[in-house]
Design a protein around this motif. Structure first.
Motif, PDB file in Angstrom:
ATOM      1  N   LEU A 149      63.049  32.839  77.168  1.00  0.00           N
ATOM      2  CA  LEU A 149      62.358  34.114  77.235  1.00  0.00           C
ATOM      3  C   LEU A 149      60.902  33.816  76.929  1.00  0.00           C
ATOM      4  CD1 LEU A 149      62.204  37.179  77.530  1.00  0.00           C
ATOM      5  CD2 LEU A 149      62.724  37.351  75.079  1.00  0.00           C
ATOM      6  N   LEU A 150      60.058  33.920  77.948  1.00  0.00           N
ATOM      7  CA  LEU A 150      58.629  33.648  77.820  1.00  0.00           C
ATOM      8  C   LEU A 150      57.903  34.984  77.732  1.00  0.00           C
ATOM      9  CD1 LEU A 150      56.125  31.783  77.950  1.00  0.00           C
ATOM     10  CD2 LEU A 150      56.263  31.952  80.433  1.00  0.00           C
ATOM     11  N   THR A 151      57.185  35.177  76.637  1.00  0.00           N
ATOM     12  CA  THR A 151      56.402  36.396  76.430  1.00  0.00           C
ATOM     13  C   THR A 151      54.935  36.004  76.352  1.00  0.00           C
ATOM     14  OG1 THR A 151      58.214  37.357  75.162  1.00  0.00           O
ATOM     15  CG2 THR A 151      56.055  38.405  74.943  1.00  0.00           C
ATOM     16  N   SER A 152      54.112  36.644  77.174  1.00  0.00           N
ATOM     17  CA  SER A 152      52.671  36.379  77.122  1.00  0.00           C
ATOM     18  C   SER A 152      51.949  37.700  76.892  1.00  0.00           C
ATOM     19  CB  SER A 152      52.185  35.706  78.408  1.00  0.00           C
ATOM     20  OG  SER A 152      52.442  36.521  79.529  1.00  0.00           O
ATOM     21  N   ILE A 153      50.919  37.617  76.047  1.00  0.00           N
ATOM     22  CA  ILE A 153      50.135  38.803  75.707  1.00  0.00           C
ATOM     23  C   ILE A 153      48.661  38.471  75.898  1.00  0.00           C
ATOM     24  CG2 ILE A 153      49.531  40.457  73.901  1.00  0.00           C
ATOM     25  CD1 ILE A 153      52.257  39.678  72.574  1.00  0.00           C
ATOM     26  N   GLN A 154      47.992  39.299  76.690  1.00  0.00           N
ATOM     27  CA  GLN A 154      46.550  39.186  76.869  1.00  0.00           C
ATOM     28  C   GLN A 154      45.999  40.597  76.985  1.00  0.00           C
ATOM     29  OE1 GLN A 154      44.917  37.978  80.595  1.00  0.00           O
ATOM     30  NE2 GLN A 154      42.980  37.396  79.707  1.00  0.00           N
ATOM     31  N   SER A 155      44.934  40.871  76.242  1.00  0.00           N
ATOM     32  CA  SER A 155      44.299  42.201  76.263  1.00  0.00           C
ATOM     33  C   SER A 155      45.336  43.309  76.072  1.00  0.00           C
ATOM     34  CB  SER A 155      43.553  42.416  77.587  1.00  0.00           C
ATOM     35  OG  SER A 155      42.607  41.399  77.765  1.00  0.00           O
ATOM     36  N   HIS A 156      46.233  43.119  75.139  1.00  0.00           N
ATOM     37  CA  HIS A 156      47.268  44.092  74.788  1.00  0.00           C
ATOM     38  C   HIS A 156      48.260  44.346  75.920  1.00  0.00           C
ATOM     39  CE1 HIS A 156      45.013  44.677  71.149  1.00  0.00           C
ATOM     40  NE2 HIS A 156      43.939  44.951  71.854  1.00  0.00           N
ATOM     41  N   GLU A 157      48.244  43.529  76.972  1.00  0.00           N
ATOM     42  CA  GLU A 157      49.249  43.631  78.023  1.00  0.00           C
ATOM     43  C   GLU A 157      50.293  42.568  77.778  1.00  0.00           C
ATOM     44  OE1 GLU A 157      48.148  43.993  82.148  1.00  0.00           O
ATOM     45  OE2 GLU A 157      46.166  44.711  81.564  1.00  0.00           O
ATOM     46  N   ARG A 158      51.558  43.000  77.750  1.00  0.00           N
ATOM     47  CA  ARG A 158      52.670  42.111  77.438  1.00  0.00           C
ATOM     48  C   ARG A 158      53.502  41.890  78.697  1.00  0.00           C
ATOM     49  NH1 ARG A 158      55.328  41.558  72.373  1.00  0.00           N
ATOM     50  NH2 ARG A 158      57.435  40.754  72.624  1.00  0.00           N
ATOM     51  N   VAL A 159      53.769  40.627  79.020  1.00  0.00           N
ATOM     52  CA  VAL A 159      54.589  40.282  80.182  1.00  0.00           C
ATOM     53  C   VAL A 159      55.721  39.380  79.696  1.00  0.00           C
ATOM     54  CG1 VAL A 159      54.629  39.109  82.415  1.00  0.00           C
ATOM     55  CG2 VAL A 159      52.615  40.427  81.751  1.00  0.00           C
ATOM     56  N   GLU A 160      56.949  39.707  80.099  1.00  0.00           N
ATOM     57  CA  GLU A 160      58.096  38.885  79.725  1.00  0.00           C
ATOM     58  C   GLU A 160      58.760  38.335  80.974  1.00  0.00           C
ATOM     59  OE1 GLU A 160      60.836  40.974  77.219  1.00  0.00           O
ATOM     60  OE2 GLU A 160      59.495  40.873  75.496  1.00  0.00           O
TER      61      GLU A 160
END
Length: 178
Positions: free
Chosen positions: A14-25
């Motif tokens: 499960l890869l979670t990335s957060i940039q500028s308060h946007e979360r993508v899983e």
């Protein structure tokens, strides 16, 4: 007789990335193995649709990739991690706590140097019981935060978290909660 050691595990990620308060899983499958003193995690980023292709900090923001899958290798060394992507896009980024490290990005239409400044690195290891009865200690969770620079310009801060879970009959040992 030289044979392969049972040190390669099929894993669910499960890869979670957060940039500028946007979360993508992203949920992915891959292989985790030990070579020398480093762990290697190998997986394939699926081809992304146009509107999602800019959401991942480790995905291309360049339309030349034709939305083809990208092979990813993450090397987890003792003090330094290295992320290599290959396919229509070639990139390399390294991470070491409180250090700036060079990287690169190459596609059909552009190439440039990258630099990462890592501010956080976390790794949690757990014991996994393999189907053959062997207990091996592997990373179960990693997380890191870094600032990415392109041509010495800060393009933002990225947070990545990767949960790693064994498949194919391997399971986490419950007696060891270190």
């Amino acid at each position: 007789m030289m044979g392969l050691k049972p040190n390669k595990l099929r894993v669910r990620l499960l890869l979670t990335s957060i940039q500028s308060h946007e979360r993508v899983e992203q949920q992915l499958e891959g292989d985790l193995y030990l070579k020398g003193s480093s762990f290697y995690l190998r997986y394939v980023e699926p081809a992304l649709e146009e509107e999602n292709s800019q959401d991942s900090p480790i995905s291309s923001k360049d339309s030349s990739s034709d939305h083809k899958p990208i092979a990813v290798m993450l090397k987890l060394g003792q003090d330094e991690w290295k992320l290599t992507r290959s396919g229509a896009v070639q990139s390399e980024m390294s991470f070491a706590l409180h250090r700036s490290l060079p990287g690169r990005y190459i596609s059909k239409v552009m190439a440039f140097r990258l630099e990462t400044k890592t501010t956080r690195m976390v790794r949690e290891d757990r014991d996994w019981l393999l189907p053959d009865g062997q207990v091996l200690r592997y990373p179960a969770f990693i997380a890191w935060t870094y600032e990415l620079y392109v041509h010495e310009q800060n393009t933002g801060q990225f947070q990545l978290e990767l949960s790693i879970e064994p498949m194919n009959g391997a399971k986490e040992e419950e007696h060891n909660n270190e």
